[in-house]
Design a protein around this motif. Structure first.
Motif, PDB file in Angstrom:
ATOM      1  N   TRP A  40       1.096  -1.176   0.080  1.00 12.71           N
ATOM      2  CA  TRP A  40       0.074   0.342  -0.232  1.00 12.71           C
ATOM      3  C   TRP A  40       1.138   1.109   0.049  1.00 12.71           C
ATOM      4  CZ3 TRP A  40      -3.634   1.848   5.162  1.00 12.71           C
ATOM      5  CH2 TRP A  40      -3.800   3.093   4.047  1.00 12.71           C
ATOM      6  N   THR A  41       0.576   2.110  -0.761  1.00 10.54           N
ATOM      7  CA  THR A  41       1.392   3.025  -1.100  1.00 10.54           C
ATOM      8  C   THR A  41       1.466   4.590  -0.301  1.00 10.54           C
ATOM      9  OG1 THR A  41      -0.034   4.118  -3.018  1.00 10.54           O
ATOM     10  CG2 THR A  41       1.778   2.592  -3.566  1.00 10.54           C
ATOM     11  N   HIS A  42      -0.043   4.310   0.480  1.00 12.47           N
ATOM     12  CA  HIS A  42      -0.449   5.390   0.610  1.00 12.47           C
ATOM     13  C   HIS A  42      -0.177   5.832   1.617  1.00 12.47           C
ATOM     14  CE1 HIS A  42      -3.733   9.729   0.407  1.00 12.47           C
ATOM     15  NE2 HIS A  42      -3.901   8.800   1.534  1.00 12.47           N
ATOM     16  N   PRO A  43       0.345   4.788   2.771  1.00 15.42           N
ATOM     17  CA  PRO A  43       1.087   5.498   3.842  1.00 15.42           C
ATOM     18  C   PRO A  43       2.127   6.199   3.940  1.00 15.42           C
ATOM     19  CG  PRO A  43       0.169   3.441   4.194  1.00 15.42           C
ATOM     20  CD  PRO A  43       0.629   3.483   2.934  1.00 15.42           C
ATOM     21  N   ARG A  44       3.381   5.281   2.942  1.00 20.18           N
ATOM     22  CA  ARG A  44       4.286   6.359   2.619  1.00 20.18           C
ATOM     23  C   ARG A  44       4.173   7.524   1.912  1.00 20.18           C
ATOM     24  NH1 ARG A  44       4.951   0.898   0.837  1.00 20.18           N
ATOM     25  NH2 ARG A  44       6.332   0.183   1.251  1.00 20.18           N
ATOM     26  N   ASP A  68      10.530   7.980  -3.965  1.00 17.75           N
ATOM     27  CA  ASP A  68      10.704   7.375  -4.896  1.00 17.75           C
ATOM     28  C   ASP A  68      10.362   5.955  -4.838  1.00 17.75           C
ATOM     29  OD1 ASP A  68      12.267   9.708  -6.650  1.00 17.75           O
ATOM     30  OD2 ASP A  68      13.775   9.335  -5.218  1.00 17.75           O
ATOM     31  N   GLU A  69      10.091   5.622  -3.820  1.00 15.67           N
ATOM     32  CA  GLU A  69       9.665   4.320  -3.839  1.00 15.67           C
ATOM     33  C   GLU A  69       8.215   4.161  -3.790  1.00 15.67           C
ATOM     34  OE1 GLU A  69       9.446   2.737   0.305  1.00 15.67           O
ATOM     35  OE2 GLU A  69      11.984   3.534   0.582  1.00 15.67           O
ATOM     36  N   VAL A  70       7.200   5.439  -3.926  1.00 18.18           N
ATOM     37  CA  VAL A  70       5.606   4.764  -4.641  1.00 18.18           C
ATOM     38  C   VAL A  70       5.780   4.955  -5.573  1.00 18.18           C
ATOM     39  CG1 VAL A  70       4.179   6.438  -4.211  1.00 18.18           C
ATOM     40  CG2 VAL A  70       4.924   6.348  -2.236  1.00 18.18           C
ATOM     41  N   GLU A  71       6.403   5.662  -6.253  1.00  7.85           N
ATOM     42  CA  GLU A  71       7.038   6.080  -7.928  1.00  7.85           C
ATOM     43  C   GLU A  71       7.119   4.955  -8.076  1.00  7.85           C
ATOM     44  OE1 GLU A  71       7.432   9.202 -11.044  1.00  7.85           O
ATOM     45  OE2 GLU A  71       9.114   9.034  -9.669  1.00  7.85           O
ATOM     46  N   GLY A  72       8.093   4.148  -7.766  1.00 11.27           N
ATOM     47  CA  GLY A  72       8.715   2.771  -8.470  1.00 11.27           C
ATOM     48  C   GLY A  72       7.602   1.855  -7.846  1.00 11.27           C
ATOM     49  N   MET A  73       6.438   1.614  -7.133  1.00  7.84           N
ATOM     50  CA  MET A  73       5.814   1.163  -6.632  1.00  7.84           C
ATOM     51  C   MET A  73       4.650   1.499  -8.005  1.00  7.84           C
ATOM     52  SD  MET A  73       5.749   0.886  -3.460  1.00  7.84           S
ATOM     53  CE  MET A  73       4.866  -0.202  -2.459  1.00  7.84           C
ATOM     54  N   GLY A  74       4.235   2.012  -8.235  1.00  6.91           N
ATOM     55  CA  GLY A  74       3.115   2.807  -9.489  1.00  6.91           C
ATOM     56  C   GLY A  74       2.433   4.066  -9.269  1.00  6.91           C
ATOM     57  N   ALA A  75       2.840   4.707  -7.399  1.00 10.43           N
ATOM     58  CA  ALA A  75       2.269   5.880  -7.129  1.00 10.43           C
ATOM     59  C   ALA A  75       0.615   5.261  -6.512  1.00 10.43           C
ATOM     60  CB  ALA A  75       1.858   6.944  -7.755  1.00 10.43           C
ATOM     61  N   GLY A  76       0.096   3.998  -6.449  1.00  9.97           N
ATOM     62  CA  GLY A  76      -1.153   3.833  -6.023  1.00  9.97           C
ATOM     63  C   GLY A  76      -2.101   3.522  -6.751  1.00  9.97           C
ATOM     64  N   SER A  77      -3.548   3.281  -6.681  1.00  7.57           N
ATOM     65  CA  SER A  77      -4.745   2.626  -7.920  1.00  7.57           C
ATOM     66  C   SER A  77      -5.317   3.222  -7.687  1.00  7.57           C
ATOM     67  CB  SER A  77      -4.751   1.320  -6.902  1.00  7.57           C
ATOM     68  OG  SER A  77      -5.251   0.432  -6.232  1.00  7.57           O
ATOM     69  N   ILE A  78      -5.690   3.882  -6.102  1.00  7.22           N
ATOM     70  CA  ILE A  78      -7.091   5.344  -5.749  1.00  7.22           C
ATOM     71  C   ILE A  78      -6.405   6.269  -6.247  1.00  7.22           C
ATOM     72  CG2 ILE A  78      -8.338   5.739  -3.789  1.00  7.22           C
ATOM     73  CD1 ILE A  78      -8.369   3.033  -4.484  1.00  7.22           C
TER      74      ILE A  78
END
Length: 435
Positions: A40-44, A68-78
């Motif tokens: 889950w990207t949002h906590p980051r 940068d981590e979030v961007e690598g993970m796709g910035a989330g689905s929501i």
């Protein structure tokens, strides 16, 4: 939310409460949310936004790594969470103006996203945007109600925006209403405290803080700033011993964050203007301030206070070296980004030059420089109460320069609210004795 983990969601909800109340450790709670759902990207993103609100270069680097981590993970689905990422990325790149616009766009679609409101509110403060300090909470309040969790905190933000916009009676009523919902809201206590400061009710303000001390002073991350206001009330009564005691007990030990060092520096500088010897305390405090880029040049408001600390330490060689380094960083603030570039060029650097004139005994130049910039100094952030340090320094420089008319001219601004306070009487006596 972009998670199916009830545990991760609960940790984020608890972190939001901690972010708003300054009780507990929201960074640790967000780490727990990340551990509960690593995908889950949002906590980051929220952690990055919170680090950015510290207004310092070091935490901003941590925020960039998280983003940068979030961007690598796709910035989330929501969609809402992706919008948060874009706003935080703008803030991390130093475009605080654009970041606030993006957080506001979130509030258009999701007006109860309290993290977007909090981040924008704090950056409104850092940018000196009093209009949106007031209007941004106003725009979302109709979507909230007393029955909703966190509603009191939204009222507290609204109260502070009203106060910074000069709506003192409404600000006090709103702040008290917020505390009726949640008495342990140091931000709402703070908003009402500002009303007492601006209306010259220093005795009421001191009593207010003391009477609610259990709600804001115990294990709270915002307490250092309310202690700053307690010191201001003491100085308005010309009780410099009490103000110095507050500094020694509350500000001298709290220097980890620039936000804390700003308040300690401001208390000492005001005491210096009142003739109290605080050079040794300044000498200890200045060591926490970084005067070299990239730490310097990140936020002009902090840079000016770093300069004051070095001037206050009364070491001519160190002062000149620090001033040269700070001036270079403020003139080319590569670490701060576009918003700070504007704040530094329009406000921060001219004020730094005026303070250096003051330090060198060029009293007339210092007074003229402060007078020229003071009315637009809101453009580099801080509150009315914090920026009053510019007026006090201007009066001191004008008196020393033999410009009694200028000192009196500026002192008259205090008369509507503070004509009879001991501090105003002190300045009147100084002007009279010198001229």
């Amino acid at each position: 939310m972009g998670t199916r983990s009830a545990e991760a969601a609960a940790r984020v909800e608890t972190a939001l409460d901690a972010m708003l109340s300054y009780f507990g450790d929201p960074l640790a709670l967000l780490d727990e949310a990340i551990a509960a759902d690593p995908g889950w990207t949002h906590p980051r993103t929220l952690k990055a936004g919170l680090l950015l609100t510290m207004g310092e270069h070091g935490p901003s680097l941590q925020a960039r790594d998280l983003l940068d981590e979030v961007e690598g993970m796709g910035a989330g689905s929501i969609a809402r969470e992706r919008a948060h990422f874009k706003a935080a990325r703008c803030a991390a790149e130093g475009d605080w103006d654009r970041a606030c616009a993006l957080w506001d766009a979130i509030l258009v679609e999701w007006p109860r996203d309290v993290a977007a409101l909090l981040f924008a509110h704090l950056f409104d403060f850092y940018r000196g945007d009093a209009l949106n300090l007031k209007r941004r909470p106003q725009r979302v309040l109709p979507h909230w109600s007393r029955a909703m969790p966190l509603y009191g905190y939204v009222l507290g933000m609204h109260a502070f925006g009203l106060e910074e916009s000069g709506h003192y009676a409404e600000a006090e009523d709103t702040g008290r209403a917020a505390l009726g919902v949640n008495p342990r809201d140091p931000w709402a206590v703070h908003a009402v405290t500002h009303v007492f400061e601006m209306e010259g009710r220093h005795r009421d303000g001191a009593h207010w803080l003391e009477s609610r001390r259990a709600d804001w002073a115990v294990d709270n991350g915002f307490s250092y700033h309310n202690w700053f206001h307690a010191a201001l009330f003491a100085m308005e009564s010309m009780d410099t011993a009490a103000a110095l005691a507050i500094f020694d007990a509350q500000h001298a030990p709290a220097t980890d964050m620039a936000l804390q060092r700003v308040d300690g520096t401001a208390v000492l500088w005001r005491l210096k203007l009142l003739g109290v010897d605080v050079a040794q305390r300044f000498d200890a405090l200045r060591r926490g301030w970084q005067t070299q880029a990239p730490d310097a040049g990140f936020y002009a408001f902090n840079d000016l206070h770093a300069l004051m600390a070095h001037i206050g330490a009364a070491d001519p060689a160190d002062m000149e070296e620090a001033a040269d380094a700070l001036a270079a960083a403020m003139d080319r603030p590569g670490s701060g980004g576009s918003t700070n570039l504007r704040m530094s060029s329009e406000v921060g650097l001219p004020l730094a030059r005026a303070f250096m004139d003051y330090a060198r005994g060029n009293w007339a130049a210092a007074a003229d420089g402060l007078f020229a910039v003071r009315d637009r100094a809101h453009g580099f952030g801080g509150s009315h109460a914090q920026r009053d340090i510019l007026t006090l320094t201007l009066m001191d420089a004008a008196i020393r320069a033999g410009q009694g008319a200028l000192a009196t001219h500026v002192l008259h601004e205090r008369f509507p609210a503070k004509a009879r306070t001991p501090l105003t009487e002190y300045w009147q006596e100084r002007i009279g004795a010198a001229h």
